[in-house]
Enzyme design. Structure first.
Site, PDB file in Angstrom:
ATOM      1  N   HIS A  72       0.841  -1.199   0.000  1.00  0.00           N
ATOM      2  CA  HIS A  72       0.000   0.000   0.000  1.00  0.00           C
ATOM      3  C   HIS A  72       0.876   1.248   0.000  1.00  0.00           C
ATOM      4  O   HIS A  72       1.888   1.281   0.683  1.00  0.00           O
ATOM      5  CB  HIS A  72      -0.897   0.039   1.251  1.00  0.00           C
ATOM      6  CG  HIS A  72      -1.907  -1.034   1.289  1.00  0.00           C
ATOM      7  ND1 HIS A  72      -3.108  -0.931   0.643  1.00  0.00           N
ATOM      8  CD2 HIS A  72      -1.889  -2.256   1.868  1.00  0.00           C
ATOM      9  CE1 HIS A  72      -3.802  -2.045   0.849  1.00  0.00           C
ATOM     10  NE2 HIS A  72      -3.076  -2.862   1.582  1.00  0.00           N
ATOM     11  N   PRO A  73       0.448   2.266  -0.724  1.00  0.00           N
ATOM     12  CA  PRO A  73       1.204   3.520  -0.652  1.00  0.00           C
ATOM     13  C   PRO A  73       0.998   4.160   0.714  1.00  0.00           C
ATOM     14  O   PRO A  73      -0.087   4.073   1.287  1.00  0.00           O
ATOM     15  CB  PRO A  73       0.581   4.385  -1.752  1.00  0.00           C
ATOM     16  CG  PRO A  73      -0.787   3.818  -1.947  1.00  0.00           C
ATOM     17  CD  PRO A  73      -0.699   2.358  -1.621  1.00  0.00           C
ATOM     18  N   PHE A 125      -0.169   2.934   8.412  1.00  0.00           N
ATOM     19  CA  PHE A 125      -1.566   2.879   8.827  1.00  0.00           C
ATOM     20  C   PHE A 125      -2.373   2.239   7.706  1.00  0.00           C
ATOM     21  O   PHE A 125      -2.380   2.720   6.573  1.00  0.00           O
ATOM     22  CB  PHE A 125      -2.064   4.297   9.110  1.00  0.00           C
ATOM     23  CG  PHE A 125      -3.520   4.394   9.476  1.00  0.00           C
ATOM     24  CD1 PHE A 125      -4.000   3.805  10.635  1.00  0.00           C
ATOM     25  CD2 PHE A 125      -4.397   5.088   8.665  1.00  0.00           C
ATOM     26  CE1 PHE A 125      -5.335   3.910  10.989  1.00  0.00           C
ATOM     27  CE2 PHE A 125      -5.747   5.211   9.005  1.00  0.00           C
ATOM     28  CZ  PHE A 125      -6.212   4.613  10.164  1.00  0.00           C
ATOM     29  N   ALA A 129     -10.363   2.259   3.219  1.00  0.00           N
ATOM     30  CA  ALA A 129     -10.733   3.668   3.096  1.00  0.00           C
ATOM     31  C   ALA A 129     -11.929   3.925   2.195  1.00  0.00           C
ATOM     32  O   ALA A 129     -12.370   5.066   2.100  1.00  0.00           O
ATOM     33  CB  ALA A 129      -9.531   4.447   2.562  1.00  0.00           C
TER      34      ALA A 129
END
Length: 172
Positions: A72-73, A125, A129
């Protein structure tokens, strides 16, 4: 299962190992999870695909979870956050309650919170989303930041599970 999803499942079942690996890697970047998903083919239906995805995920350990998180970025700089939330009003226009555009203050706090999170836990984190505003993301981040590492690893792993289920659905 819709006819379109059935077609997608059939294509996934018939794909070469390399093709299936590539498709599953788009859902989750844990090699352990991807290998388990590829090896378990063919899937009888969408339910069995999802059940196996959960079982494969639960059989993994911390190293595998961290590998998945690395796919994930990181939401770490304000410019990236501005771009991500620039059009939240337009995206939410069809919903009952419109989401406000992210304020500069929220973007700054989210960037700082992500940096604090990474420093504390050693991984970024992770949150599913989809449909969440920047302010909602910030509230979730702030609520999880006081956790200990074991609790947060479990939280992040659960969020990753939600993410790969959404991606599996799109895959089909």
């Amino acid at each position: 299962m819709s006819l379109e999803n059935l077609k997608g499942l059939n294509n996934l079942n018939k794909a070469s190992v390399e093709q299936a690996t590539h498709r599953f890697m788009q859902c989750c970047t844990s090699n352990g999870w991807v290998n388990a998903m590829v090896a378990a083919r063919p899937y009888a239906d969408e339910r069995s695909l999802n059940e196996h995805a959960d079982a494969a995920w639960q059989a993994l350990g911390e190293v595998d979870y961290l590998e998945a998180f690395e796919g994930h970025p990181q939401i770490g700089n304000v410019d990236t956050l501005r771009a991500k939330y620039a059009n939240t009003k337009a995206l939410a226009s069809g919903e009952q309650s419109a989401v406000n555009e992210a304020s500069e203050q929220v973007l700054q706090a989210l960037a700082q919170g992500n940096a604090d999170y990474l420093k504390k836990f050693g991984f970024i984190f992770i949150v599913c989303a989809t449909g969440k505003s920047a302010a909602q993301m910030l509230a979730l981040l702030e609520a999880r930041l006081p956790n200990d590492k074991a609790t947060e690893l479990a939280n992040a792993a659960e969020e990753q599970r939600k993410i790969f289920h959404l991606r599996l659905e799109k895959l089909l």
